[in-house]
Design a protein around this motif. Structure first.
Motif, PDB file in Angstrom:
ATOM      1  N   VAL A 279      -1.711 -12.836  -0.098  1.00 45.92           N
ATOM      2  CA  VAL A 279      -2.932 -13.640   0.043  1.00 45.92           C
ATOM      3  C   VAL A 279      -3.585 -13.386   1.400  1.00 45.92           C
ATOM      4  N   TYR A 280      -2.760 -13.330   2.464  1.00 43.45           N
ATOM      5  CA  TYR A 280      -3.287 -13.118   3.818  1.00 43.45           C
ATOM      6  C   TYR A 280      -3.902 -11.736   3.991  1.00 43.45           C
ATOM      7  N   GLY A 281      -3.630 -10.807   3.099  1.00 41.58           N
ATOM      8  CA  GLY A 281      -4.239  -9.479   3.171  1.00 41.58           C
ATOM      9  C   GLY A 281      -5.419  -9.309   2.234  1.00 41.58           C
ATOM     10  N   THR A 282      -5.385 -10.004   1.111  1.00 43.54           N
ATOM     11  CA  THR A 282      -6.431  -9.812   0.101  1.00 43.54           C
ATOM     12  C   THR A 282      -7.718 -10.551   0.449  1.00 43.54           C
TER      13      THR A 282
ATOM     14  N   THR B 169      -8.248  -2.594  -1.295  1.00 46.27           N
ATOM     15  CA  THR B 169      -7.583  -2.074  -0.101  1.00 46.27           C
ATOM     16  C   THR B 169      -6.709  -3.156   0.530  1.00 46.27           C
ATOM     17  N   GLY B 170      -7.248  -4.367   0.642  1.00 47.98           N
ATOM     18  CA  GLY B 170      -6.467  -5.474   1.183  1.00 47.98           C
ATOM     19  C   GLY B 170      -5.273  -5.816   0.317  1.00 47.98           C
ATOM     20  N   LEU B 171      -5.462  -5.825  -0.992  1.00 45.99           N
ATOM     21  CA  LEU B 171      -4.379  -6.135  -1.924  1.00 45.99           C
ATOM     22  C   LEU B 171      -3.263  -5.097  -1.836  1.00 45.99           C
ATOM     23  N   VAL B 172      -3.624  -3.827  -1.909  1.00 44.00           N
ATOM     24  CA  VAL B 172      -2.607  -2.767  -1.886  1.00 44.00           C
ATOM     25  C   VAL B 172      -1.863  -2.757  -0.546  1.00 44.00           C
ATOM     26  N   SER B 173      -2.600  -2.873   0.556  1.00 44.34           N
ATOM     27  CA  SER B 173      -1.939  -2.839   1.864  1.00 44.34           C
ATOM     28  C   SER B 173      -1.000  -4.027   2.033  1.00 44.34           C
ATOM     29  N   SER B 174      -1.409  -5.182   1.543  1.00 43.34           N
ATOM     30  CA  SER B 174      -0.544  -6.348   1.694  1.00 43.34           C
ATOM     31  C   SER B 174       0.656  -6.302   0.754  1.00 43.34           C
TER      32      SER B 174
ATOM     33  N   VAL C 122      -3.172   1.775   5.183  1.00 43.96           N
ATOM     34  CA  VAL C 122      -3.188   0.558   5.996  1.00 43.96           C
ATOM     35  C   VAL C 122      -1.829  -0.142   5.928  1.00 43.96           C
ATOM     36  N   GLY C 123      -1.219  -0.182   4.748  1.00 40.51           N
ATOM     37  CA  GLY C 123       0.112  -0.778   4.603  1.00 40.51           C
ATOM     38  C   GLY C 123       1.143  -0.072   5.465  1.00 40.51           C
TER      39      GLY C 123
ATOM     40  N   ILE D 139      -9.925   5.499  -4.169  1.00 33.67           N
ATOM     41  CA  ILE D 139     -10.119   5.515  -2.718  1.00 33.67           C
ATOM     42  C   ILE D 139      -9.513   4.255  -2.097  1.00 33.67           C
ATOM     43  N   SER D 140      -9.685   3.123  -2.756  1.00 36.04           N
ATOM     44  CA  SER D 140      -9.127   1.860  -2.253  1.00 36.04           C
ATOM     45  C   SER D 140      -7.608   1.906  -2.202  1.00 36.04           C
TER      46      SER D 140
END
Length: 156
Positions: free
Chosen positions: A128-131, A80-85, A19-20, A11-12
């Motif tokens: 880093v700024y997304g994770t 989710t933050g890692l993948v999108s960034s 999101v990306g 899901i993430s």
């Protein structure tokens, strides 16, 4: 689908990719309207990350029959933050390398980035700024979603 087969990681990743893509579309729209030189506007895209993480947590909790552990929620935020960034970082490297190298110079001229910003450093900073915000967003969201009495609407 049986709730045992549902993975917070899958899901993430799904929401991270969405999101990306939203980040990329926003970046392109900023370019169309001539706003890419206003670096501060790019931080508005944090709204996409907030919405994506909250929707991912809500969707996971709904699919699991209302059960979610605190660490699953934090994991959803981080992944989710890692993948999108990563999606955005790869796009930026391609964009700067093939389309507009001056964008990197605009970032270097901004007070938000160092003067000697390289393409590799931009790639790493984007991730880093997304994770990290993904972790903090999930931490805040889980204050609500961890509660057993929190009821889920049918669809979010």
């Amino acid at each position: 689908m049986a709730s045992e087969n549902i993975s917070y990681i899958n899901i993430s990743i799904k929401y991270g990719v969405l999101v990306g893509i939203a980040h990329i579309v926003y970046f392109i729209l900023m370019g169309v309207f001539g706003l890419q030189h206003i670096i501060e506007l790019s931080f508005i895209s944090a709204v996409f990350l907030i919405v994506g993480i909250v929707k991912a947590i809500a969707n996971f909790k709904r699919l699991k029959g209302g059960e979610i552990s605190y660490f699953q929620g934090l994991g959803i935020g981080v992944i989710t933050g890692l993948v999108s960034s990563i999606v955005l970082a790869v796009f930026l490297v391609i964009y700067i390398s093939l389309i507009d190298a001056s964008y990197l110079q605009n970032l270097q001229a901004s007070a938000l980035f160092p003067d000697g910003l390289s393409l590799l450093a931009l790639f790493a900073l984007t991730i880093v700024y997304g994770t990290w915000p993904g972790f903090f967003i999930a931490f805040i969201a889980m204050q609500w979603y961890k509660r057993r009495d929190h009821t889920m609407p049918e669809r979010i």
